[in-house]
Motif scaffolding. Structure first.
Motif, PDB file in Angstrom:
ATOM      1  N   ARG A 153      -3.472 -18.886 -15.966  1.00  0.00           N
ATOM      2  CA  ARG A 153      -3.816 -17.983 -14.867  1.00  0.00           C
ATOM      3  C   ARG A 153      -2.583 -17.360 -14.232  1.00  0.00           C
ATOM      4  N   PHE A 154      -2.784 -16.148 -13.727  1.00  0.00           N
ATOM      5  CA  PHE A 154      -1.755 -15.380 -13.027  1.00  0.00           C
ATOM      6  C   PHE A 154      -2.211 -15.188 -11.591  1.00  0.00           C
ATOM      7  N   VAL A 155      -1.380 -15.617 -10.642  1.00  0.00           N
ATOM      8  CA  VAL A 155      -1.699 -15.548  -9.214  1.00  0.00           C
ATOM      9  C   VAL A 155      -0.751 -14.569  -8.536  1.00  0.00           C
ATOM     10  N   VAL A 156      -1.317 -13.662  -7.751  1.00  0.00           N
ATOM     11  CA  VAL A 156      -0.523 -12.702  -6.981  1.00  0.00           C
ATOM     12  C   VAL A 156      -0.957 -12.750  -5.519  1.00  0.00           C
ATOM     13  N   GLU A 157       0.004 -12.931  -4.627  1.00  0.00           N
ATOM     14  CA  GLU A 157      -0.220 -12.808  -3.184  1.00  0.00           C
ATOM     15  C   GLU A 157       0.436 -11.518  -2.732  1.00  0.00           C
ATOM     16  N   VAL A 158      -0.342 -10.610  -2.154  1.00  0.00           N
ATOM     17  CA  VAL A 158       0.228  -9.313  -1.755  1.00  0.00           C
ATOM     18  C   VAL A 158      -0.596  -8.729  -0.612  1.00  0.00           C
ATOM     19  N   GLU A 159       0.070  -7.989   0.251  1.00  0.00           N
ATOM     20  CA  GLU A 159      -0.612  -7.345   1.365  1.00  0.00           C
ATOM     21  C   GLU A 159      -1.469  -6.181   0.881  1.00  0.00           C
ATOM     22  N   VAL A 160      -2.556  -5.943   1.580  1.00  0.00           N
ATOM     23  CA  VAL A 160      -3.315  -4.715   1.386  1.00  0.00           C
ATOM     24  C   VAL A 160      -2.521  -3.592   2.055  1.00  0.00           C
ATOM     25  N   PRO A 161      -2.326  -2.458   1.395  1.00  0.00           N
ATOM     26  CA  PRO A 161      -1.541  -1.373   2.004  1.00  0.00           C
ATOM     27  C   PRO A 161      -2.030  -1.033   3.413  1.00  0.00           C
ATOM     28  N   GLU A 162      -1.088  -0.882   4.333  1.00  0.00           N
ATOM     29  CA  GLU A 162      -1.425  -0.696   5.745  1.00  0.00           C
ATOM     30  C   GLU A 162      -1.577   0.781   6.111  1.00  0.00           C
ATOM     31  N   VAL A 163      -2.116   1.555   5.216  1.00  0.00           N
ATOM     32  CA  VAL A 163      -2.187   2.996   5.466  1.00  0.00           C
ATOM     33  C   VAL A 163      -3.166   3.341   6.586  1.00  0.00           C
ATOM     34  N   ARG A 164      -4.075   2.438   6.911  1.00  0.00           N
ATOM     35  CA  ARG A 164      -4.983   2.720   8.033  1.00  0.00           C
ATOM     36  C   ARG A 164      -4.242   2.768   9.367  1.00  0.00           C
ATOM     37  N   LYS A 165      -3.020   2.238   9.402  1.00  0.00           N
ATOM     38  CA  LYS A 165      -2.223   2.282  10.626  1.00  0.00           C
ATOM     39  C   LYS A 165      -1.538   3.628  10.827  1.00  0.00           C
ATOM     40  N   LEU A 166      -1.614   4.496   9.834  1.00  0.00           N
ATOM     41  CA  LEU A 166      -0.932   5.785   9.916  1.00  0.00           C
ATOM     42  C   LEU A 166      -1.821   6.823  10.595  1.00  0.00           C
ATOM     43  N   PRO A 167      -1.408   7.359  11.730  1.00  0.00           N
ATOM     44  CA  PRO A 167      -2.157   8.472  12.317  1.00  0.00           C
ATOM     45  C   PRO A 167      -2.040   9.699  11.413  1.00  0.00           C
ATOM     46  N   PRO A 168      -2.984  10.627  11.500  1.00  0.00           N
ATOM     47  CA  PRO A 168      -2.890  11.845  10.676  1.00  0.00           C
ATOM     48  C   PRO A 168      -1.549  12.547  10.860  1.00  0.00           C
ATOM     49  N   GLY A 169      -0.931  12.894   9.738  1.00  0.00           N
ATOM     50  CA  GLY A 169       0.339  13.604   9.779  1.00  0.00           C
ATOM     51  C   GLY A 169       1.571  12.731   9.934  1.00  0.00           C
ATOM     52  N   HIS A 170       1.374  11.389  10.040  1.00  0.00           N
ATOM     53  CA  HIS A 170       2.501  10.475  10.222  1.00  0.00           C
ATOM     54  C   HIS A 170       2.717   9.641   8.957  1.00  0.00           C
ATOM     55  N   LYS A 171       3.913   9.095   8.798  1.00  0.00           N
ATOM     56  CA  LYS A 171       4.207   8.276   7.629  1.00  0.00           C
ATOM     57  C   LYS A 171       4.998   7.013   7.962  1.00  0.00           C
ATOM     58  N   ILE A 172       5.185   6.721   9.249  1.00  0.00           N
ATOM     59  CA  ILE A 172       5.981   5.563   9.664  1.00  0.00           C
ATOM     60  C   ILE A 172       5.102   4.535  10.372  1.00  0.00           C
ATOM     61  N   VAL A 173       5.248   3.252   9.951  1.00  0.00           N
ATOM     62  CA  VAL A 173       4.561   2.138  10.603  1.00  0.00           C
ATOM     63  C   VAL A 173       5.628   1.222  11.209  1.00  0.00           C
ATOM     64  N   PHE A 177     -12.332 -12.564   0.753  1.00  0.00           N
ATOM     65  CA  PHE A 177     -11.637 -11.281   0.852  1.00  0.00           C
ATOM     66  C   PHE A 177     -12.659 -10.226   1.255  1.00  0.00           C
ATOM     67  N   THR A 178     -12.360  -9.482   2.330  1.00  0.00           N
ATOM     68  CA  THR A 178     -13.278  -8.471   2.841  1.00  0.00           C
ATOM     69  C   THR A 178     -12.524  -7.158   3.066  1.00  0.00           C
ATOM     70  N   HIS A 179     -13.253  -6.139   3.500  1.00  0.00           N
ATOM     71  CA  HIS A 179     -12.623  -4.847   3.775  1.00  0.00           C
ATOM     72  C   HIS A 179     -11.676  -4.914   4.968  1.00  0.00           C
ATOM     73  N   GLU A 180     -11.706  -6.004   5.739  1.00  0.00           N
ATOM     74  CA  GLU A 180     -10.798  -6.161   6.871  1.00  0.00           C
ATOM     75  C   GLU A 180      -9.601  -7.044   6.536  1.00  0.00           C
ATOM     76  N   SER A 181      -9.529  -7.579   5.338  1.00  0.00           N
ATOM     77  CA  SER A 181      -8.442  -8.490   4.976  1.00  0.00           C
ATOM     78  C   SER A 181      -7.106  -7.760   4.954  1.00  0.00           C
ATOM     79  N   ALA A 182      -6.084  -8.399   5.512  1.00  0.00           N
ATOM     80  CA  ALA A 182      -4.750  -7.806   5.550  1.00  0.00           C
ATOM     81  C   ALA A 182      -3.971  -8.080   4.263  1.00  0.00           C
ATOM     82  N   LYS A 183      -4.394  -9.087   3.512  1.00  0.00           N
ATOM     83  CA  LYS A 183      -3.748  -9.395   2.241  1.00  0.00           C
ATOM     84  C   LYS A 183      -4.772 -10.059   1.332  1.00  0.00           C
ATOM     85  N   HIS A 184      -4.366 -10.298   0.099  1.00  0.00           N
ATOM     86  CA  HIS A 184      -5.240 -11.027  -0.811  1.00  0.00           C
ATOM     87  C   HIS A 184      -4.411 -11.922  -1.719  1.00  0.00           C
TER      88      HIS A 184
END
Length: 246
Positions: free
Chosen positions: A139-159, A230-237
Motif C-alpha cells: 500500500r501507498f499512503v499519502v497525507e496532504v492538505e486539500v488545496p485552500e483555494v476557497r480562502k481566495l477572494p475573487p481576483g486574489h491569489k494570496i493566502v 473525509f468530507t467536503h469540509e475536510s482540510a486534508k486527507h
C-alpha cells in the motif's frame, strides 16, 4: 536558485525541527505512526522525503524496518545524528525517480511532501515509482492538505499563514498551473531574511487518477490519521492505495 539539497539546504535543515515543532507533538506523531505500523504489518516501509526522521524514527522504534529517500543531505544528516537514526538507510535523490534495491509492504509520504514535486509529470512519475517498489498487496499512503483555494477572494491569489512583529508567512496560488509558493519572512537581530518554497497542489480525484495509471486502486481515504470520514469540509486527507496481489 537552489543547491544540491533543493529547497531544504543547511539553512532550512538546521531550524526544521524547531520551526515545525507542532508537527513533532506526540499526539500528532503517535497517531500517524499507529496507522503506518498497522498497514506495514510484518513487512518493511519506505518513506518518501524522510527528512529529519519525524515519522521514520518512532516507526522504527515500533520494530518496523524503515528506509527512506530524500534529496537533502542536510536534512538526512540530522536524522542520522539522532538516537537510532544511523540505523535507517536513506537513498539520496528525487523520490519520483530514485531507485531503492528492495520492495516494500508500505510506501508513505506525509505532511504534504507529495506537493514538493512541482509538476504533474513528476507526481505521475512518483506513483509509477512507488508501484515499482511495492510488493503485491502493498500500500501507498499519502497525507496532504486539500488545496485552500476557497480562502481566495475573487481576483486574489494570496493566502496569509501567520504574522507577528518579526515573522510573516503567506502562500501565493496560481490557479492556471496548480502551482503555489510558501513564502517566509523573518527579522532577526535587525536583519531581514526571506525564503520561498514552490509546490504543486493536487486534488484527491487527481491523485486517484495517477494511482490508476500506475496500476494502484484506492483502498481507503480518511480526513486524518484518526481515520475520521473525509468530507467536503475536510482540510486534508490521508489516502491509501493498494497494489493488487497476484
Amino acid at each position: 536558485m537552489t543547491g544540491e539539497d533543493g529547497y531544504f539546504g543547511e539553512r532550512v535543515a538546521r531550524r526544521y525541527d524547531e520551526s515545525s515543532a507542532d508537527m513533532f507533538l506526540p499526539g500528532i506523531v503517535d497517531t500517524a505512526v499507529d496507522v503506518l505500523a498497522e498497514l506495514t504489518g510484518t513487512g518493511t516501509a519506505l518513506e518518501l522525503g524522510i527528512g529529519t526522521g519525524r515519522i521514520a524514527l518512532p516507526l522504527s522504534q515500533r520494530g518496523v524496518k524503515v528506509r527512506g529517500i530524500d534529496l537533502s543531505r542536510a536534512m538526512v544528516a540530522r536524522l542520522h545524528a539522532k538516537p537510532g537514526g544511523s540505523a535507517i538507510d536513506v537513498t539520496i535523490g528525487d523520490f519520483s525517480t530514485a531507485q531503492v534495491p528492495d520492495t516494500f509492504s508500505l510506501v508513505y509520504s506525509v505532511f504534504n511532501t507529495i506537493t514538493y514535486l512541482t509538476s504533474q509529470e513528476a507526481q505521475v512519475a512518483c506513483f509509477r515509482n512507488v508501484a515499482a517498489h511495492l510488493q503485491p498487496g502493498g500500500r501507498f499512503v499519502v497525507e496532504v492538505e486539500v488545496p485552500e483555494v476557497r480562502k481566495l477572494p475573487p481576483g486574489h491569489k494570496i493566502v496569509p499563514l501567520y504574522s507577528s512583529g518579526t515573522q510573516w508567512a503567506f502562500d501565493v496560488y496560481d490557479m492556471s498551473t496548480q502551482s503555489m509558493t510558501s513564502n517566509y519572512i523573518e527579522i532577526e537581530n535587525g536583519r531581514g531574511e526571506n525564503h520561498s518554497i514552490p509546490f504543486r497542489y493536487v486534488w484527491p480525484s487527481e491523485l486517484d487518477l495517477m494511482a490508476q495509471m500506475a496500476g494502484l486502486r484506492l483502498y481507503n481515504r480518511w480526513g486524518g490519521w484518526t481515520r475520521h470520514p473525509f468530507t467536503h469540509e475536510s482540510a486534508k486527507h490521508v489516502s491509501v492505495w493498494e497494489k493488487p496481489g497476484y
